[in-house]
Scaffold this active site. Structure first.
Site, mmCIF file in Angstrom:
data_model
loop_
_atom_site.group_PDB
_atom_site.id
_atom_site.type_symbol
_atom_site.label_atom_id
_atom_site.label_comp_id
_atom_site.label_asym_id
_atom_site.label_seq_id
_atom_site.Cartn_x
_atom_site.Cartn_y
_atom_site.Cartn_z
ATOM 1 N N CYS A 181 0.814 -1.303 -0.062
ATOM 2 C CA CYS A 181 0.086 -0.169 -0.007
ATOM 3 C C CYS A 181 0.886 1.495 -0.254
ATOM 4 C CB CYS A 181 -0.787 0.071 1.159
ATOM 5 S SG CYS A 181 -1.966 -1.413 1.133
ATOM 6 N N HIS B 245 -3.113 6.990 2.971
ATOM 7 C CA HIS B 245 -3.653 5.657 2.303
ATOM 8 C C HIS B 245 -5.225 5.615 2.724
ATOM 9 C CE1 HIS B 245 -4.104 1.507 1.362
ATOM 10 N NE2 HIS B 245 -3.834 1.050 2.451
ATOM 11 N N ASN C 223 -10.219 -0.038 -0.249
ATOM 12 C CA ASN C 223 -8.743 -0.165 -0.170
ATOM 13 C C ASN C 223 -7.984 -0.504 -1.378
ATOM 14 O OD1 ASN C 223 -6.193 -0.628 0.684
ATOM 15 N ND2 ASN C 223 -6.560 -1.219 2.583
#
Length: 328
Positions: A120, A253, A284
């Site tokens: 990520c 994020h 996500n």
């Protein structure tokens, strides 16, 4: 004597672009498989819906689409790109790097092209590398892409991951600037926590005739991200010479809405700071989440050109990266 390369005194993000898969997946499509409810998912993560890539929406296709938007936004031709960096953990071919295939489809003129695996945090790693390339003279303009098809490697029956992850791509063009546009990166890793987010060894999975699904130990990851990352974000501000009250936008994020809120509280960000909350409708998307969130803020007028934004991302490894940037 070896001649040293000469680069630009500074670099900045010149443009961003994103690709959001066509198919919208609401929580109602997920709840039965994980014995859950729409309310539980919204309360736990803030997610209302996410995007799932179709068969034709490959890692390469989504990356090319996002890159073309970023190039248009930057006013840069593909022939001016010297390097293509792709951050992804879901390009499921070990080799060749998908960056080379993307560069070829875009029509780039033989740029350097490679993939990086920083989960990520990959896009923020790519921005840091591109900043150094432009300033160091190894490239004039760099295309940085974050792209994932995470639902290919997510078990739809896993109550801990099935409602979180999603697909998409985001891209940014980094090029020369007369003024500082990308602050010093604060990055690192906590490898002793590597087992918190991982996929099994592919050979072991094949031998056991199992699918190598992505797994995550959610509670420890939440605690680590919500508290340890606030210190990283604060350090990135300090290294850039920026105080919280000088910040215009916060683009973390998009892992979990509660993590986003916890970071903002821990860093004591003033109410004037606009915060990206793209996770509500995108889920996500790992390496794609920061550029997608930034693009949405720009398109909706929340982030304006010239404003100061803090980017921060974290994920499997556990790895992290943060930097202050000027909004393109």
């Amino acid at each position: 004597m070896i001649s040293a390369p000469t680069g630009s005194p500074h670099a900045r993000i010149l443009g961003v672009g994103g690709y959001r898969p066509r198919r919208v997946v609401p929580n109602s499509e997920i709840v039965d498989l994980i014995d859950s409810s729409d309310e539980w998912i919204r309360t736990r993560s803030g997610i209302v819906e996410r995007r799932r890539a179709g068969e034709d929406e490959t890692v390469q296709m989504m990356s090319v689409a996002a890159s073309r938007k970023a190039l248009d936004h930057a006013g840069i031709g593909i022939d001016q790109i010297d390097c293509v960096v792709v951050a992804t953990v879901s390009h499921l071919r070990q080799t060749p790097a998908v960056a080379a295939l993307i560069a070829d489809e875009l029509g780039a003129d033989h740029p350097a092209a490679f993939d990086i695996s920083a989960a990520c945090a990959g896009f923020c790693h790519g921005i840091a590398m591109a900043n150094d390339m432009v300033r160091g003279g190894s490239a004039q303009n760099v295309l940085v892409i974050g792209v994932e098809r995470l639902l290919d490697i997510t078990d739809p029956h896993d109550r801990g991951t099935a409602f979180i992850f999603a697909d998409g791509a985001g891209a940014a063009v980094v090029g020369p600037s007369d003024e500082p546009g990308i602050g010093p990166v604060v990055w690192g890793s906590d490898g002793d926590k590597a087992d918190m987010i991982q996929t099994p060894d592919w050979f072991d999975a094949i031998e056991a005739k199992e699918t190598p699904w992505l797994t995550m130990d959610g509670n420890p990851v939440f605690r680590w991200a919500a508290f340890a990352m606030a210190k990283v974000g604060q350090e990135a501000l300090e290294k850039a010479g920026i105080t919280a009250d000088q910040l215009d936008c916060f683009v973390p994020h998009q892992a979990n809405m509660r993590i986003v809120d916890a970071l903002a509280r821990s860093m004591k960000l003033p109410g004037s700071v606009k915060i990206a909350r793209d996770i509500a409708t995108m889920g996500n998307t790992s390496a794609a989440s920061v550029p997608l969130a930034l693009e949405r803020m720009i398109e909706e007028g929340q982030a304006k050109s010239g404003e100061i934004a803090l980017l921060i991302a974290f994920g499997a490894g556990l790895v992290y990266a943060a930097q202050v940037v000027v909004v393109p």
